[in-house]
Design an enzyme around this catalytic site. Structure first.
Site, PDB file in Angstrom:
ATOM      1  N   TRP A 266       3.837   5.263   5.291  1.00  0.00           N
ATOM      2  CA  TRP A 266       3.908   6.196   5.932  1.00  0.00           C
ATOM      3  C   TRP A 266       4.235   7.170   7.371  1.00  0.00           C
ATOM      4  O   TRP A 266       4.347   5.812   8.058  1.00  0.00           O
ATOM      5  CB  TRP A 266       2.409   6.544   6.475  1.00  0.00           C
ATOM      6  CG  TRP A 266       0.748   5.023   4.776  1.00  0.00           C
ATOM      7  CD1 TRP A 266       1.095   5.396   4.051  1.00  0.00           C
ATOM      8  CD2 TRP A 266      -0.175   4.753   5.441  1.00  0.00           C
ATOM      9  NE1 TRP A 266      -0.016   4.873   3.418  1.00  0.00           N
ATOM     10  CE2 TRP A 266      -0.494   4.789   3.930  1.00  0.00           C
ATOM     11  CE3 TRP A 266      -0.754   4.807   6.648  1.00  0.00           C
ATOM     12  CZ2 TRP A 266      -1.926   4.261   4.286  1.00  0.00           C
ATOM     13  CZ3 TRP A 266      -2.042   3.726   6.236  1.00  0.00           C
ATOM     14  CH2 TRP A 266      -2.469   3.595   5.015  1.00  0.00           C
TER      15      TRP A 266
ATOM     16  N   GLU B  49       0.810   8.270  -2.894  1.00  0.00           N
ATOM     17  CA  GLU B  49       1.144   8.299  -2.065  1.00  0.00           C
ATOM     18  C   GLU B  49       1.993   8.879  -1.302  1.00  0.00           C
ATOM     19  O   GLU B  49       2.788   8.902  -0.518  1.00  0.00           O
ATOM     20  CB  GLU B  49       1.797   6.424  -2.524  1.00  0.00           C
ATOM     21  CG  GLU B  49       0.220   5.548  -1.488  1.00  0.00           C
ATOM     22  CD  GLU B  49      -0.358   5.661  -0.801  1.00  0.00           C
ATOM     23  OE1 GLU B  49       0.230   5.232   0.625  1.00  0.00           O
ATOM     24  OE2 GLU B  49      -1.416   5.316  -0.874  1.00  0.00           O
TER      25      GLU B  49
ATOM     26  N   HIS C  60       1.598  -1.211  -0.414  1.00  0.00           N
ATOM     27  CA  HIS C  60       0.257   0.025  -0.105  1.00  0.00           C
ATOM     28  C   HIS C  60       0.422   1.181  -0.028  1.00  0.00           C
ATOM     29  O   HIS C  60       1.045   2.057  -1.029  1.00  0.00           O
ATOM     30  CB  HIS C  60      -0.962   0.361   1.045  1.00  0.00           C
ATOM     31  CG  HIS C  60      -1.640   0.930   1.463  1.00  0.00           C
ATOM     32  ND1 HIS C  60      -2.873   1.148   1.787  1.00  0.00           N
ATOM     33  CD2 HIS C  60      -2.352   2.611   0.612  1.00  0.00           C
ATOM     34  CE1 HIS C  60      -4.318   2.515   1.742  1.00  0.00           C
ATOM     35  NE2 HIS C  60      -3.233   2.735   0.832  1.00  0.00           N
TER      36      HIS C  60
ATOM     37  N   TYR D 206      -1.584  11.944  12.112  1.00  0.00           N
ATOM     38  CA  TYR D 206       0.155  11.767  10.642  1.00  0.00           C
ATOM     39  C   TYR D 206      -0.955  13.340  10.456  1.00  0.00           C
ATOM     40  O   TYR D 206      -1.799  13.919  10.334  1.00  0.00           O
ATOM     41  CB  TYR D 206      -0.671  10.921  10.216  1.00  0.00           C
ATOM     42  CG  TYR D 206      -2.053  10.053   9.346  1.00  0.00           C
ATOM     43  CD1 TYR D 206      -2.145  10.697   8.023  1.00  0.00           C
ATOM     44  CD2 TYR D 206      -3.120   9.374  10.070  1.00  0.00           C
ATOM     45  CE1 TYR D 206      -3.486  10.873   7.345  1.00  0.00           C
ATOM     46  CE2 TYR D 206      -4.228   9.538   9.519  1.00  0.00           C
ATOM     47  CZ  TYR D 206      -4.182   9.600   8.563  1.00  0.00           C
ATOM     48  OH  TYR D 206      -5.502  10.046   7.127  1.00  0.00           O
TER      49      TYR D 206
ATOM     50  N   LYS E 201       0.979  11.678  -0.460  1.00  0.00           N
ATOM     51  CA  LYS E 201       0.251  12.202   0.103  1.00  0.00           C
ATOM     52  C   LYS E 201       0.295  11.484   1.722  1.00  0.00           C
ATOM     53  O   LYS E 201       0.943  12.043   2.913  1.00  0.00           O
ATOM     54  CB  LYS E 201      -0.649  11.809   0.555  1.00  0.00           C
ATOM     55  CG  LYS E 201      -1.943  11.519   1.617  1.00  0.00           C
ATOM     56  CD  LYS E 201      -3.183  10.452   1.718  1.00  0.00           C
ATOM     57  CE  LYS E 201      -4.203  10.725   3.435  1.00  0.00           C
ATOM     58  NZ  LYS E 201      -4.936  10.073   3.051  1.00  0.00           N
ATOM     59  N   HIS E 202       1.388  11.013   2.056  1.00  0.00           N
ATOM     60  CA  HIS E 202       2.784  10.079   2.733  1.00  0.00           C
ATOM     61  C   HIS E 202       4.475  10.891   2.300  1.00  0.00           C
ATOM     62  O   HIS E 202       5.102  11.022   3.687  1.00  0.00           O
ATOM     63  CB  HIS E 202       2.309   9.287   2.754  1.00  0.00           C
ATOM     64  CG  HIS E 202       1.013   8.493   3.248  1.00  0.00           C
ATOM     65  ND1 HIS E 202       0.389   8.874   3.947  1.00  0.00           N
ATOM     66  CD2 HIS E 202       0.300   7.910   2.339  1.00  0.00           C
ATOM     67  CE1 HIS E 202      -0.920   8.489   4.552  1.00  0.00           C
ATOM     68  NE2 HIS E 202      -1.051   8.243   3.490  1.00  0.00           N
TER      69      HIS E 202
END
Ligand code: NAG
Ligand code: NAG
Length: 255
Positions: A75, A130, A72, A83, A133-134
């Site tokens: 993070w 991904e 996935h 977070y 966002k992270h």
């Protein structure tokens, strides 16, 4: 994690790719989430220092090999279960495939095309999401941490660490070794799944279910040093987000 760091240079040498940057960090920095005073050097210390390697078991629609969980993402969590997200709009890259190819080479690109797959078929958009966002929230990947920074170099480091960690976390094999295999008829308890994975990882994991169907596992770490070169230490989850029922958990085959 020593084995990971010894494998990377070998892979880089074989494929002749540009070596990832070398942020060298002092060895006396605290483990992330364990500092007792503020740490100024966030190129060598990650304040959002619980790092999660999250995995999917996608069955409907199925994605990835039938005998492997898939990636996935990677993070950062603050150390309390909350977070940061979307931390730098100037680094929401839309060419991750070419960045991976440039900084990590064809074999890593091929690896993620197999193991980092979207259930809607658009893998590159998923990778971009991904990272945006992270990945942009991991302090040690900030361009200012690099000497001779090349645009997108930190995407290479993000994916390199993500793939390296994922390769040490063979969820399918670990569950199978504990007698937990995909089945349309059997059910499992959350505690049996948790115990099997905790015994291998060395810390509790987060289990994710959609209803009664197991479809995610999150492995949590703290890091000593940078994401690029640091030592990863298994950690219990910094918040309790497991969403599986106590009993009657279904772990169904992908096909
Ligand atoms: C990183 O730095 C160390 C120590 O200076 C050096 O031995 C190593 O070759 C460097 N690695 C890369 C990829 O530049
Ligand atoms: C740990 O370091 C970070 C980054 O400097 C800081 O924000 C945080 O407050 C520190 N934690 C403690 C308990 O001092």
């Amino acid at each position: 994690m020593a084995s990971l760091r010894s494998i990377i240079p070998v892979m880089a040498a074989l494929s002749g790719v540009i070596a990832a940057s070398n942020v060298s960090c002092p060895s006396d920095l605290p483990l992330s989430c364990h500092n007792t005073t503020a740490v100024a050097n966030t190129c060598c210390f990650i304040p959002a220092g619980q790092i999660l390697q999250t995995q999917f078991w996608d069955t409907d629609p199925a994605a990835g090999p039938s005998d492997s969980w898939t990636i996935h993402g990677l993070w950062p969590d603050y150390c309390d279960g909350t977070y940061p997200q979307f931390c730098d709009s100037s680094r929401e890259y839309t060419n991750i495939k070419s960045l991976v190819s440039k900084f990590l080479g064809a074999s890593t690109l091929s690896y993620i095309e197999t193991y980092w797959v979207s259930d809607d078929g658009d893998d590159e958009s998923f990778w971009e999401h991904e990272f945006s966002k992270h990945g942009t929230c991991i302090s040690t990947l900030n361009p200012s941490c690099y000497s001779n920074y090349q645009t997108g170099e930190e995407v290479g480091d993000y994916v390199k660490t993500l793939v390296s960690l994922f390769k040490t976390l063979p969820t399918y094999d670990w569950l199978k070794a504990a007698g937990i295999t995909p089945s349309t008829s059997k059910t499992y308890t959350s505690s049996a799944i948790q115990a099997a994975l905790e015994a291998q990882h060395g810390a509790k994991v987060t289990l994710g279910c959609s209803g009664k169907y197991l479809d995610e596992v999150w492995y949590h770490y703290n890091v000593k040093g940078s994401l690029q070169d640091g030592t990863f230490v298994a950690a219990d989850p910094d918040g309790s987000k497991s969403s599986c029922p106590t009993t009657g958990v279904k772990y169904v085959p992908k096909n």
